[in-house]
Design an enzyme around this catalytic site. Structure first.
Site, PDB file in Angstrom:
ATOM      1  N   LYS A   1       0.975   0.487  10.401  1.00  0.00           N
ATOM      2  CA  LYS A   1       1.344   1.707   9.693  1.00  0.00           C
ATOM      3  C   LYS A   1       0.314   2.744  10.100  1.00  0.00           C
ATOM      4  O   LYS A   1      -0.862   2.656   9.748  1.00  0.00           O
ATOM      5  CB  LYS A   1       1.352   1.517   8.179  1.00  0.00           C
ATOM      6  CG  LYS A   1       1.712   2.803   7.421  1.00  0.00           C
ATOM      7  CD  LYS A   1       1.665   2.624   5.915  1.00  0.00           C
ATOM      8  CE  LYS A   1       1.940   3.957   5.223  1.00  0.00           C
ATOM      9  NZ  LYS A   1       1.842   3.850   3.736  1.00  0.00           N
TER      10      LYS A   1
ATOM     11  N   THR B   1       1.148   3.641  -2.994  1.00  0.00           N
ATOM     12  CA  THR B   1       2.049   4.422  -3.841  1.00  0.00           C
ATOM     13  C   THR B   1       2.351   3.716  -5.154  1.00  0.00           C
ATOM     14  O   THR B   1       2.710   4.346  -6.143  1.00  0.00           O
ATOM     15  CB  THR B   1       3.352   4.713  -3.071  1.00  0.00           C
ATOM     16  OG1 THR B   1       3.020   5.413  -1.863  1.00  0.00           O
ATOM     17  CG2 THR B   1       4.311   5.564  -3.876  1.00  0.00           C
TER      18      THR B   1
ATOM     19  N   TYR C   1      -2.637  -1.431   8.252  1.00  0.00           N
ATOM     20  CA  TYR C   1      -2.511  -0.079   7.688  1.00  0.00           C
ATOM     21  C   TYR C   1      -3.730   0.712   8.137  1.00  0.00           C
ATOM     22  O   TYR C   1      -4.841   0.518   7.645  1.00  0.00           O
ATOM     23  CB  TYR C   1      -2.418  -0.156   6.163  1.00  0.00           C
ATOM     24  CG  TYR C   1      -2.171   1.170   5.458  1.00  0.00           C
ATOM     25  CD1 TYR C   1      -1.898   2.346   6.155  1.00  0.00           C
ATOM     26  CD2 TYR C   1      -2.199   1.243   4.070  1.00  0.00           C
ATOM     27  CE1 TYR C   1      -1.666   3.536   5.517  1.00  0.00           C
ATOM     28  CE2 TYR C   1      -1.969   2.433   3.402  1.00  0.00           C
ATOM     29  CZ  TYR C   1      -1.703   3.571   4.122  1.00  0.00           C
ATOM     30  OH  TYR C   1      -1.496   4.763   3.479  1.00  0.00           O
TER      31      TYR C   1
END
Length: 291
Positions: free
Chosen positions: A157, A46, A129
């Site tokens: 994640k 992000t 992740y």
């Protein structure tokens, strides 16, 4: 250490001259913690890390570390290579590194395990992740459990694009002390219902307190509160992800006066006006009243 709660992967705001707007980022980070986030993520996807220079990346981590130290919040930092992890060695504020499953190469489950076995020897704990629709590498529930058994790997994640058979199998038999953090904003409520420990959500820039409430409601078993809140926040997340992240999130924050511009850096493009208007409508829509 079992990671729980809500973590917000910080955007990188830019000013009118195209530079990183550090003052706006610091104010945003404090507001997110004020509104109930457990911690922050610096240099996640992000944040557009690939479009930032080395000095800009260091400035972002410095800022996030300072805010987390001041506020007693946890800090995750995106770091996927030995040099990136080594750069975190002298940063006591860093709780863990958020490390992407190797993208594009598709090394297979054995290769992924070997990769993280090497990284886990580094200076900070790791949160894997797992986002196969970006990396091209799927992992079975058994492979995630084997990752969890590696010393230094403290969580995942988990962003597989929905709730599939492996998700159900993993959540039915979680390793002790291993945190599952939901990473699919639209599907985070059902993952929390299955027993996820928390979430890493870009959408929580826009409604931090309500996403924190959602995590807590599922944690405490308040189904009557969690279910309708999850439905409404899923609709908000879908609107915020209608274009490549973080374009729409930035557009909404700019429209609210939180950041100086809605600019993103190439290869991303700014959100379209109609997409921004739709997201603002969802962001402004009434949500179930707090309990």
């Amino acid at each position: 250490m079992t990671l729980t709660g809500l973590y917000v992967p910080l955007i990188t705001p830019f000013d009118d001259a195209g530079a990183v707007a550090l003052d706006a980022l610091e104010a945003l980070a404090h507001r997110i913690v004020d509104d109930g986030a457990t911690g922050l993520v610096a240099l996640g996807t992000t944040a557009e890390p690939g479009a930032l220079s080395g000095p800009e990346r260091r400035a972002v981590v410095d800022l996030a570390a300072r805010v987390c130290a001041e506020r007693g919040a946890r800090l995750l930092v995106g770091a996927a290579t030995p040099p990136e992890l080594d750069a975190l060695r002298d940063r006591p504020e860093v709780t863990a590194a958020l490390s992407l499953v190797p993208p594009f190469t598709r090394p297979g489950e054995a290769g992924v395990l070997a990769h993280f076995r090497r990284l886990a020897a580094g200076p900070v704990p790791l949160v894997v992740y797992h986002v196969p629709y970006r990396t091209g590498q799927c992992l079975s529930a058994d492979a995630v459990r084997r990752l969890a058994a590696l010393p230094g790997v403290v969580g995942v994640k988990y962003a597989v694009g929905g709730i599939d058979d492996d998700t159900v199998a993993l959540m039915a038999d979680l390793p002790d002390g291993f945190a599952v953090l939901g990473g699919d904003d639209v599907f985070v409520s059902p993952l929390l219902a299955l027993g996820a420990h928390g979430a890493v959500l870009a959408s929580a820039h826009v409604a931090t307190a309500r996403f924190a409430e959602l995590v807590e409601a599922w944690r405490t078993g308040d189904v009557a509160r969690a279910r309708p809140l999850g439905h409404r926040l899923a609709a908000l997340s879908a609107a915020l992800f209608a274009e490549p992240n973080p374009a729409v999130v930035k557009a909404v924050l700019h429209a609210r006066g939180v950041i100086p511009t809605a600019a993103v850096r190439p290869p991303l493009l700014p959100a379209r006006p109609d997409t921004t208007r739709a997201a603002l409508r969802h962001a402004g829509a009434p949500l179930p009243a707090p309990a």
